[in-house]
Write a protein that holds these residues in place. Sequence first.
Motif, PDB file in Angstrom:
ATOM      1  N   ALA A 169      41.340  31.895  45.596  1.00 22.60           N
ATOM      2  CA  ALA A 169      42.333  31.774  44.533  1.00 22.60           C
ATOM      3  C   ALA A 169      41.724  32.067  43.160  1.00 22.60           C
ATOM      4  N   LEU A 170      40.526  31.553  42.906  1.00 23.08           N
ATOM      5  CA  LEU A 170      39.861  31.802  41.626  1.00 23.08           C
ATOM      6  C   LEU A 170      39.487  33.273  41.473  1.00 23.08           C
ATOM      7  N   PHE A 171      39.039  33.880  42.557  1.00 24.86           N
ATOM      8  CA  PHE A 171      38.715  35.313  42.544  1.00 24.86           C
ATOM      9  C   PHE A 171      39.963  36.123  42.196  1.00 24.86           C
ATOM     10  N   ALA A 172      41.079  35.819  42.866  1.00 24.61           N
ATOM     11  CA  ALA A 172      42.321  36.562  42.631  1.00 24.61           C
ATOM     12  C   ALA A 172      42.809  36.366  41.199  1.00 24.61           C
ATOM     13  N   PHE A 173      42.724  35.130  40.701  1.00 20.89           N
ATOM     14  CA  PHE A 173      43.182  34.887  39.333  1.00 20.89           C
ATOM     15  C   PHE A 173      42.305  35.621  38.324  1.00 20.89           C
ATOM     16  N   THR A 174      41.002  35.592  38.522  1.00 22.94           N
ATOM     17  CA  THR A 174      40.096  36.275  37.594  1.00 22.94           C
ATOM     18  C   THR A 174      40.387  37.770  37.540  1.00 22.94           C
ATOM     19  N   SER A 182      42.764  44.519  27.952  1.00 25.67           N
ATOM     20  CA  SER A 182      41.457  45.162  27.893  1.00 25.67           C
ATOM     21  C   SER A 182      40.408  44.267  27.235  1.00 25.67           C
ATOM     22  N   ALA A 183      40.806  43.463  26.248  1.00 27.37           N
ATOM     23  CA  ALA A 183      39.832  42.576  25.602  1.00 27.37           C
ATOM     24  C   ALA A 183      39.360  41.498  26.560  1.00 27.37           C
ATOM     25  N   THR A 184      40.271  40.963  27.372  1.00 24.45           N
ATOM     26  CA  THR A 184      39.869  39.973  28.383  1.00 24.45           C
ATOM     27  C   THR A 184      38.921  40.606  29.383  1.00 24.45           C
ATOM     28  N   PHE A 185      39.244  41.809  29.815  1.00 21.67           N
ATOM     29  CA  PHE A 185      38.355  42.538  30.717  1.00 21.67           C
ATOM     30  C   PHE A 185      36.988  42.720  30.072  1.00 21.67           C
ATOM     31  N   GLY A 186      36.965  43.114  28.809  1.00 23.77           N
ATOM     32  CA  GLY A 186      35.702  43.349  28.117  1.00 23.77           C
ATOM     33  C   GLY A 186      34.854  42.094  27.998  1.00 23.77           C
ATOM     34  N   VAL A 187      35.494  40.959  27.697  1.00 23.44           N
ATOM     35  CA  VAL A 187      34.754  39.702  27.588  1.00 23.44           C
ATOM     36  C   VAL A 187      34.143  39.326  28.934  1.00 23.44           C
ATOM     37  N   LEU A 188      34.924  39.415  30.011  1.00 20.41           N
ATOM     38  CA  LEU A 188      34.414  39.052  31.331  1.00 20.41           C
ATOM     39  C   LEU A 188      33.323  40.013  31.784  1.00 20.41           C
ATOM     40  N   PHE A 189      33.501  41.287  31.508  1.00 17.11           N
ATOM     41  CA  PHE A 189      32.475  42.278  31.837  1.00 17.11           C
ATOM     42  C   PHE A 189      31.176  41.958  31.096  1.00 17.11           C
ATOM     43  N   GLY A 190      31.292  41.631  29.816  1.00 16.02           N
ATOM     44  CA  GLY A 190      30.111  41.293  29.028  1.00 16.02           C
ATOM     45  C   GLY A 190      29.410  40.041  29.537  1.00 16.02           C
ATOM     46  N   LEU A 191      30.191  39.047  29.973  1.00 14.59           N
ATOM     47  CA  LEU A 191      29.589  37.833  30.522  1.00 14.59           C
ATOM     48  C   LEU A 191      28.812  38.136  31.803  1.00 14.59           C
ATOM     49  N   CYS A 192      29.360  39.010  32.633  1.00 12.71           N
ATOM     50  CA  CYS A 192      28.655  39.384  33.864  1.00 12.71           C
ATOM     51  C   CYS A 192      27.353  40.110  33.545  1.00 12.71           C
ATOM     52  N   VAL A 193      27.409  41.035  32.596  1.00 13.17           N
ATOM     53  CA  VAL A 193      26.196  41.752  32.195  1.00 13.17           C
ATOM     54  C   VAL A 193      25.153  40.771  31.667  1.00 13.17           C
ATOM     55  N   ALA A 194      25.578  39.838  30.815  1.00 16.97           N
ATOM     56  CA  ALA A 194      24.646  38.845  30.282  1.00 16.97           C
ATOM     57  C   ALA A 194      24.052  37.998  31.402  1.00 16.97           C
ATOM     58  N   GLN A 213      29.836  37.701  43.085  1.00 19.08           N
ATOM     59  CA  GLN A 213      31.251  37.359  43.239  1.00 19.08           C
ATOM     60  C   GLN A 213      32.019  37.588  41.943  1.00 19.08           C
ATOM     61  N   GLY A 214      31.461  37.117  40.832  1.00 21.21           N
ATOM     62  CA  GLY A 214      32.124  37.315  39.554  1.00 21.21           C
ATOM     63  C   GLY A 214      32.232  38.779  39.178  1.00 21.21           C
ATOM     64  N   SER A 215      31.166  39.536  39.409  1.00 23.35           N
ATOM     65  CA  SER A 215      31.156  40.955  39.061  1.00 23.35           C
ATOM     66  C   SER A 215      32.160  41.734  39.900  1.00 23.35           C
ATOM     67  N   VAL A 216      32.260  41.398  41.181  1.00 25.30           N
ATOM     68  CA  VAL A 216      33.231  42.081  42.044  1.00 25.30           C
ATOM     69  C   VAL A 216      34.653  41.763  41.594  1.00 25.30           C
ATOM     70  N   ALA A 217      34.899  40.523  41.169  1.00 22.82           N
ATOM     71  CA  ALA A 217      36.227  40.167  40.674  1.00 22.82           C
ATOM     72  C   ALA A 217      36.610  41.025  39.470  1.00 22.82           C
ATOM     73  N   VAL A 218      35.657  41.232  38.557  1.00 23.75           N
ATOM     74  CA  VAL A 218      35.923  42.070  37.386  1.00 23.75           C
ATOM     75  C   VAL A 218      36.135  43.525  37.811  1.00 23.75           C
ATOM     76  N   ALA A 219      35.358  43.999  38.768  1.00 21.24           N
ATOM     77  CA  ALA A 219      35.543  45.366  39.264  1.00 21.24           C
ATOM     78  C   ALA A 219      36.906  45.530  39.932  1.00 21.24           C
ATOM     79  N   VAL A 220      37.314  44.520  40.695  1.00 22.64           N
ATOM     80  CA  VAL A 220      38.634  44.574  41.337  1.00 22.64           C
ATOM     81  C   VAL A 220      39.737  44.616  40.290  1.00 22.64           C
ATOM     82  N   SER A 221      39.537  43.915  39.165  1.00 19.12           N
ATOM     83  CA  SER A 221      40.555  43.943  38.108  1.00 19.12           C
ATOM     84  C   SER A 221      40.752  45.357  37.571  1.00 19.12           C
ATOM     85  N   ALA A 222      39.651  46.099  37.433  1.00 21.11           N
ATOM     86  CA  ALA A 222      39.760  47.482  36.965  1.00 21.11           C
ATOM     87  C   ALA A 222      40.530  48.329  37.967  1.00 21.11           C
ATOM     88  N   ALA A 223      40.228  48.151  39.253  1.00 23.22           N
ATOM     89  CA  ALA A 223      40.946  48.897  40.288  1.00 23.22           C
ATOM     90  C   ALA A 223      42.416  48.504  40.323  1.00 23.22           C
TER      91      ALA A 223
END
Length: 472
Positions: A169-174, A182-194, A213-223
């Motif tokens: 559920a958390l993965f799907a929500f993220t 796009s700003a939310t995506f950018g913040v989460l992407f930056g957190l993963c990189v950090a 897990q977190g990085s894949v969730a962000v990648a799935v959001s882009a897809a």
Amino acid sequence: MFGGIREDTSIHTQFLPAGAPAASRWAMSGFLAVAAVAILLIAPALWNGYPLLQYDTGGYLARWYEGYLVPSRSTVYGLYLHFGESSYFWINLAFQSVVTLWILHITLRVLGLAGPLRLARIAFILVLTTALPWLASMLITDIFAGLAVLTLFLLVAHGDRLSRVEKIALFAFTAFAAATHSATFGVLFGLCVAGWVLLPWLRPRLTASGLMQGSVAVAVSAALLVAANYALSGQLAWTPGGPGVTFGRMMQDGIVARYLNDHCDTIKLKLCPYRNQLPATADDFLWANDSIFNKLGRFEGMDEEMGFIAAKSLAAYPLWQIEAALMATATQLHMVGTGEGTNGWIPHTYGIIERYLPAQTAAMRAAHQQHWDINFTPINWVHVPVALLSMLLLVGLLGRALWRRRLDDLDLLAATVALALLGNAFLCGVISGPHDRYGARMVWIAVLVVLIAIERFRARTTHSAKDHVSAP
């Protein structure tokens, strides 16, 4: 759903015996308190008589009906709104309220602060002192920005304390939340990189599997966003609009006028005849009815030229750009007032609702917002000082961690929130220009961290006092 049958007296969950009368009373009072807070989270909309609207709401809502992409309007969020239309969008607000409490509940639980009464108390304070209920009551993506930071933190740092269902559920929500803006995506992407960069120094608080897990969730959001764009428009593309908003910020800083004055003698550009008539703000340029931007064809007619000027200006004035970026970030950090844009002047959204949802026109027009009955000035007498003080205390928590040279789970949450606030300020301030709305939608999680720190101190103090009394 909210787990626990009595309020904890320490930072660890304590349970009363099943079936005990006291346990039943604690459970009933706790869940009634949580239910009351769930209603309070959308109390502004209930008072309004209709979900709160923003100027941008209509652009999102129209994506289902118009079938083409427009700048900065996520089709994923447009679909989310479309699914709630038949309920006059109350199902959307109910979801926003429930998911907010659910995420707060899990955050408190993994930090050793489980219990419905504690959840209700902290959520109630957030309702009184932050923009949270206004975000939850509004048809705009902003509520998901702060929540997504918390869900990413839970996936990355506390996966071992989550059930399989909670992880899914958390993965799907993220993934969903990151795809809404796009700003939310950018913040989460930056957190993963950090996280990946700092992983060698943050073990065992961070693990490669959690970051994956977190990085894949962000990648799935882009897809997900690209797939939704293709499904609605036939275009396999990201949501457009980046060059326009970036150009607007540069224009507001005076960089565009300087570039035009320096180069219009050698380069033929549409804006050259208007270089001495540029408005003072990006909002006036992009959204005013009689703006130069409208005369020159808006995004369709100006995207290529705005992108060209923005790119060339970066190369031509690098030091100025750096100075402007730092100033914009600093300005955005302290712009945290609640309610920007939540007023009666939202003609585009009115037009979209009247065109595509005519049955809702009467309810929408009768709402308090449409009669200019909302005054955020007294609200911000509380919200702004609380937000600014909480950010200062956040820095204090991080300073304490550095002094001790030890990072506990609360320190990691504080660091995550601090990075999210800084990243949000940079992305929004530099790309779009500073606005109170961009700060308010994220800063409430800093208040949450401070409340958690206070609650843990209170729980430890209570526990120590009990130990002292019971000692022989």
